[in-house]
Design an enzyme around this catalytic site. Structure first.
Site, PDB file in Angstrom:
ATOM      1  N   ALA A  16     -13.553-101.667 -47.687  1.00  0.00           N
ATOM      2  CA  ALA A  16     -14.057-100.706 -48.672  1.00  0.00           C
ATOM      3  C   ALA A  16     -14.723 -99.519 -47.965  1.00  0.00           C
ATOM      4  CB  ALA A  16     -15.069-101.408 -49.599  1.00  0.00           C
ATOM      5  N   ARG A  42      -5.353-110.243 -39.278  1.00  0.00           N
ATOM      6  CA  ARG A  42      -4.656-110.321 -40.576  1.00  0.00           C
ATOM      7  C   ARG A  42      -4.012-108.995 -40.959  1.00  0.00           C
ATOM      8  NH1 ARG A  42      -9.563-112.864 -41.383  1.00  0.00           N
ATOM      9  NH2 ARG A  42     -10.520-110.919 -42.107  1.00  0.00           N
ATOM     10  N   SER A  43      -4.699-107.887 -40.628  1.00  0.00           N
ATOM     11  CA  SER A  43      -4.199-106.572 -41.048  1.00  0.00           C
ATOM     12  C   SER A  43      -3.513-105.815 -39.918  1.00  0.00           C
ATOM     13  CB  SER A  43      -5.349-105.704 -41.571  1.00  0.00           C
ATOM     14  OG  SER A  43      -5.874-106.248 -42.741  1.00  0.00           O
ATOM     15  N   ARG A 102     -29.872-102.799 -36.308  1.00  0.00           N
ATOM     16  CA  ARG A 102     -30.747-101.799 -36.949  1.00  0.00           C
ATOM     17  C   ARG A 102     -32.201-101.891 -36.518  1.00  0.00           C
ATOM     18  NH1 ARG A 102     -28.318-102.714 -42.888  1.00  0.00           N
ATOM     19  NH2 ARG A 102     -26.331-101.632 -42.567  1.00  0.00           N
ATOM     20  N   CYS A 131     -27.238 -98.986 -47.254  1.00  0.00           N
ATOM     21  CA  CYS A 131     -26.974 -97.940 -48.257  1.00  0.00           C
ATOM     22  C   CYS A 131     -28.181 -97.670 -49.163  1.00  0.00           C
ATOM     23  CB  CYS A 131     -25.767 -98.324 -49.102  1.00  0.00           C
ATOM     24  SG  CYS A 131     -25.728-100.053 -49.582  1.00  0.00           S
ATOM     25  N   SER A 161     -19.089-102.570 -55.279  1.00  0.00           N
ATOM     26  CA  SER A 161     -18.322-102.166 -54.086  1.00  0.00           C
ATOM     27  C   SER A 161     -19.169-102.306 -52.825  1.00  0.00           C
ATOM     28  CB  SER A 161     -17.789-100.739 -54.228  1.00  0.00           C
ATOM     29  OG  SER A 161     -18.867 -99.836 -54.442  1.00  0.00           O
ATOM     30  N   GLY A 162     -20.502-102.335 -52.966  1.00  0.00           N
ATOM     31  CA  GLY A 162     -21.378-102.561 -51.816  1.00  0.00           C
ATOM     32  C   GLY A 162     -21.137-103.916 -51.180  1.00  0.00           C
ATOM     33  N   ARG A 244     -27.907-106.529 -58.477  1.00  0.00           N
ATOM     34  CA  ARG A 244     -26.482-106.165 -58.580  1.00  0.00           C
ATOM     35  C   ARG A 244     -26.141-105.949 -60.055  1.00  0.00           C
ATOM     36  NH1 ARG A 244     -23.895-104.693 -54.239  1.00  0.00           N
ATOM     37  NH2 ARG A 244     -24.242-106.658 -53.144  1.00  0.00           N
ATOM     38  N   HIS A 251     -24.905 -96.600 -56.244  1.00  0.00           N
ATOM     39  CA  HIS A 251     -26.160 -97.347 -56.361  1.00  0.00           C
ATOM     40  C   HIS A 251     -27.199 -96.447 -57.039  1.00  0.00           C
ATOM     41  CE1 HIS A 251     -24.461-100.433 -53.997  1.00  0.00           C
ATOM     42  NE2 HIS A 251     -25.253-100.436 -52.943  1.00  0.00           N
TER      43      HIS A 251
HETATM   44  P1  NAP Z   1     -14.670-105.355 -46.764  1.00  0.00           P
HETATM   45  O1  NAP Z   1     -14.151-104.486 -47.838  1.00  0.00           O
HETATM   46  O2  NAP Z   1     -14.667-106.826 -46.980  1.00  0.00           O
HETATM   47  O3  NAP Z   1     -13.893-105.011 -45.407  1.00  0.00           O
HETATM   48  C1  NAP Z   1     -14.104-105.731 -44.206  1.00  0.00           C
HETATM   49  C2  NAP Z   1     -13.373-105.060 -43.066  1.00  0.00           C
HETATM   50  O4  NAP Z   1     -13.699-105.735 -41.852  1.00  0.00           O
HETATM   51  C3  NAP Z   1     -11.863-105.143 -43.208  1.00  0.00           C
HETATM   52  O5  NAP Z   1     -11.288-103.985 -42.644  1.00  0.00           O
HETATM   53  C4  NAP Z   1     -11.535-106.357 -42.374  1.00  0.00           C
HETATM   54  O6  NAP Z   1     -10.212-106.341 -41.875  1.00  0.00           O
HETATM   55  C5  NAP Z   1     -12.498-106.171 -41.230  1.00  0.00           C
HETATM   56  N1  NAP Z   1     -12.711-107.399 -40.508  1.00  0.00           N
HETATM   57  C6  NAP Z   1     -13.075-108.607 -41.008  1.00  0.00           C
HETATM   58  N2  NAP Z   1     -13.147-109.510 -40.014  1.00  0.00           N
HETATM   59  C7  NAP Z   1     -12.823-108.870 -38.871  1.00  0.00           C
HETATM   60  C8  NAP Z   1     -12.713-109.264 -37.525  1.00  0.00           C
HETATM   61  N3  NAP Z   1     -12.942-110.512 -37.121  1.00  0.00           N
HETATM   62  N4  NAP Z   1     -12.341-108.329 -36.609  1.00  0.00           N
HETATM   63  C9  NAP Z   1     -12.100-107.072 -36.982  1.00  0.00           C
HETATM   64  N5  NAP Z   1     -12.182-106.626 -38.258  1.00  0.00           N
HETATM   65  C10 NAP Z   1     -12.544-107.520 -39.191  1.00  0.00           C
HETATM   66  O7  NAP Z   1     -16.178-105.000 -46.409  1.00  0.00           O
HETATM   67  P2  NAP Z   1     -16.930-103.579 -46.485  1.00  0.00           P
HETATM   68  O8  NAP Z   1     -17.584-103.435 -47.792  1.00  0.00           O
HETATM   69  O9  NAP Z   1     -16.005-102.488 -46.016  1.00  0.00           O
HETATM   70  O10 NAP Z   1     -18.089-103.830 -45.450  1.00  0.00           O
HETATM   71  C11 NAP Z   1     -17.855-104.096 -44.092  1.00  0.00           C
HETATM   72  C12 NAP Z   1     -19.199-104.164 -43.379  1.00  0.00           C
HETATM   73  O11 NAP Z   1     -19.801-102.872 -43.420  1.00  0.00           O
HETATM   74  C13 NAP Z   1     -20.216-105.098 -44.022  1.00  0.00           C
HETATM   75  O12 NAP Z   1     -20.066-106.416 -43.575  1.00  0.00           O
HETATM   76  C14 NAP Z   1     -21.522-104.486 -43.589  1.00  0.00           C
HETATM   77  O13 NAP Z   1     -21.881-104.934 -42.304  1.00  0.00           O
HETATM   78  C15 NAP Z   1     -21.191-103.008 -43.535  1.00  0.00           C
HETATM   79  N6  NAP Z   1     -21.626-102.329 -44.790  1.00  0.00           N
HETATM   80  C16 NAP Z   1     -22.705-101.550 -44.702  1.00  0.00           C
HETATM   81  C17 NAP Z   1     -23.159-100.923 -45.825  1.00  0.00           C
HETATM   82  C18 NAP Z   1     -24.387-100.117 -45.733  1.00  0.00           C
HETATM   83  O14 NAP Z   1     -25.258-100.399 -46.508  1.00  0.00           O
HETATM   84  N7  NAP Z   1     -24.486 -99.133 -44.880  1.00  0.00           N
HETATM   85  C19 NAP Z   1     -22.530-101.047 -47.041  1.00  0.00           C
HETATM   86  C20 NAP Z   1     -21.413-101.850 -47.105  1.00  0.00           C
HETATM   87  C21 NAP Z   1     -20.972-102.475 -45.963  1.00  0.00           C
HETATM   88  P3  NAP Z   1      -9.009-107.203 -42.520  1.00  0.00           P
HETATM   89  O15 NAP Z   1      -8.274-106.277 -43.441  1.00  0.00           O
HETATM   90  O16 NAP Z   1      -8.183-107.539 -41.328  1.00  0.00           O
HETATM   91  O17 NAP Z   1      -9.595-108.389 -43.205  1.00  0.00           O
HETATM   92  O1  3JN Z   2     -24.540-105.056 -51.076  1.00  0.00           O
HETATM   93  C1  3JN Z   2     -24.645-103.840 -50.932  1.00  0.00           C
HETATM   94  O2  3JN Z   2     -24.683-103.057 -51.887  1.00  0.00           O
HETATM   95  C2  3JN Z   2     -24.725-103.272 -49.567  1.00  0.00           C
HETATM   96  C3  3JN Z   2     -24.249-104.244 -48.574  1.00  0.00           C
HETATM   97  C4  3JN Z   2     -24.421-104.113 -47.304  1.00  0.00           C
HETATM   98  C5  3JN Z   2     -24.037-105.161 -46.380  1.00  0.00           C
HETATM   99  C6  3JN Z   2     -23.096-106.115 -46.751  1.00  0.00           C
HETATM  100  C7  3JN Z   2     -22.779-107.145 -45.877  1.00  0.00           C
HETATM  101  C8  3JN Z   2     -23.400-107.241 -44.670  1.00  0.00           C
HETATM  102  C9  3JN Z   2     -24.633-105.233 -45.141  1.00  0.00           C
HETATM  103  C10 3JN Z   2     -25.549-104.135 -44.694  1.00  0.00           C
HETATM  104  O3  3JN Z   2     -25.033-103.146 -44.229  1.00  0.00           O
HETATM  105  O4  3JN Z   2     -26.767-104.236 -44.794  1.00  0.00           O
HETATM  106  C11 3JN Z   2     -24.338-106.298 -44.301  1.00  0.00           C
HETATM  107  C12 3JN Z   2     -25.024-106.455 -42.987  1.00  0.00           C
HETATM  108  O5  3JN Z   2     -26.100-107.036 -42.971  1.00  0.00           O
HETATM  109  O6  3JN Z   2     -24.455-106.023 -41.993  1.00  0.00           O
END
Ligand code: NAP
Ligand code: 3JN
Length: 344
Positions: A16, A42-43, A102, A131, A161-162, A244, A251
């Site tokens: 996402a 996987r991808s 962080r 976020c 979507s978060g 949520r 958000h």
């Molecule tokens: P998501 O939609 O579930 O996407 C996860 C991504 O990570 C996919 O591209 C997935 O690839 C890849 N991935 C999973 N396992 C992997 C591995 N072992 N090696 C390499 N790539 C891998 O999740 P998302 O919402 O984009 O969030 C991803 C991460 O971003 C979260 O876990 C969090 O740490 C961070 N995040 C931060 C914020 C923020 O608040 N700043 C918000 C949301 C997320 P595949 O297609 O191959 O499964």
């Molecule tokens: O849930 C949300 O709206 C934001 C989610 C952020 C998130 C999701 C999975 C893992 C995080 C993050 O960035 O704080 C993590 C993480 O701890 O890396």
């Protein structure tokens, strides 16, 4: 780094956040010489579109960072912990969107509108905040600078979507199921890796991320700790309740702040209106205020419902909304990269 631009990797490019990173590298015209999209095995082999061309996704692995100048990580904390140090060893600057680094004192935690200068202290990794923290600190920064802040009480209304692409798909599936009178079967929210799941459609869930011994959730403690680090002030009191809601993207936050000095409400509005990255939408009598639906696809932080608290002379209430995948994640990460290359 080359004069024609930078080799940029996006780790988690199929997710996402990662999809928005790729899109906004293009939209913001970041000087990408070569894009290296990575994901899990996987991808690997799938294609993503970048500047009108298909680019093949490769499996994220240590050696894949050879020749990569900047890597935007968004594949979760365990991938960051494993691969970010490997990338740094190979000369890559990592901008990490997970919580893995962080709170590491060696790692700057950056929101460019607030503490861009912190980028200069990096030793290979720069962290992108959570976020919910990002949009709040952008809105509070002008007030911090002018009046100082004693205390913040925030309640969030966080979009699904978060929690990732699969959580967004779950809300859609559940909504259709409820309307069709079918069984809902929650499988992901509030936290995918926990055993108990709760219906999201037509509901609100007072849990974002895992619970902690002190009664708060990890998301709430991220807001507490990250806000203090970004503002560089451990004395600011922060209390968060993260909730949520069945919204796809965007958000929202109800923010109550106690300033250190008495304030003038019109001056507060003017300060916010002038602040970088902030858009004020504030006139309750005309029903003007931000909503998550209208924030979707926009990079700014929207502020409304600005009003004097009736119970405290230095208390102020406001409503803060932003697209969690953009300013809350992808756009902030790219702004960090823009700050980094502007400091070269
Ligand atoms: P998501 O939609 O579930 O996407 C996860 C991504 O990570 C996919 O591209 C997935 O690839 C890849 N991935 C999973 N396992 C992997 C591995 N072992 N090696 C390499 N790539 C891998 O999740 P998302 O919402 O984009 O969030 C991803 C991460 O971003 C979260 O876990 C969090 O740490 C961070 N995040 C931060 C914020 C923020 O608040 N700043 C918000 C949301 C997320 P595949 O297609 O191959 O499964
Ligand atoms: O849930 C949300 O709206 C934001 C989610 C952020 C998130 C999701 C999975 C893992 C995080 C993050 O960035 O704080 C993590 C993480 O701890 O890396």
């Amino acid at each position: 780094m080359s004069e024609q631009g930078y080799t940029v990797a996006v780790v988690g490019s199929t997710g996402a956040v990662g999809r928005q990173m790729v899109k906004y590298l293009e939209e913001r015209n970041f000087p990408v010489r070569r894009l290296v999209p990575m994901a899990s095995g996987r991808s690997a082999g799938t294609k993503i579109r970048f500047r009108g061309e298909d680019v093949t996704v490769i499996e994220a692995a240590a050696d894949a960072f050879e020749g990569v100048d900047i890597a935007l990580f968004s594949a979760g904390g365990s991938v960051s912990k494993q691969l970010a140090p490997e990338a740094v060893k190979r000369g890559t600057v990592v901008i990490d969107n997970s919580s893995a680094f962080r709170m590491d004192p060696e790692v700057p935690l950056v929101v460019p509108e607030v503490n861009a200068e912190a980028v200069r202290r990096h030793k290979g990794i720069i962290a992108n905040p959570n976020c919910s923290t990002i949009q709040m600190v952008v809105a509070l920064k002008p007030l911090l600078d002018r009046y100082g802040i004693d205390r913040i009480i925030v309640s969030t209304y966080q979009a699904v979507s978060g929690a990732g692409a699969s959580a967004a798909a779950e809300l859609e599936r559940q909504t259709r199921a409820v309307l069709a009178g079918e069984e809902v079967n929650p499988r992901i929210l509030p936290v995918g890796r926990l055993n108990k799941h709760v219906q999201m459609a037509f509901n609100v869930i007072p849990q974002v991320d895992v619970g902690e011994e002190n009664g708060f959730t990890f998301e709430e403690m991220k807001m507490v700790n990250e806000t203090k680090k970004i503002f560089g002030d451990e004395s600011i009191g922060v209390t968060a309740t993260c909730v949520r809601v069945p919204v796809m993207t965007g958000h929202s936050e109800s923010v109550y702040v106690e300033l250190k000095q008495e304030y003038d409400l019109e001056e507060v509005r003017a300060l916010l209106a002038e602040a970088p990255g902030v858009v004020v939408q504030d006139d309750i009598l005309q029903q003007v205020y931000p909503t998550p639906l209208e924030s979707e696809g926009k990079s700014e932080v929207f502020v409304g419902r600005i009003r004097r608290d009736l119970t405290h002379p230095r208390g102020l209430n406001m409503w803060v909304v932003s697209d969690n995948l953009l300013k809350g994640a992808a756009v902030n990460a790219i702004q960090i990269a823009e700050t980094l290359i502007s400091m070269k």
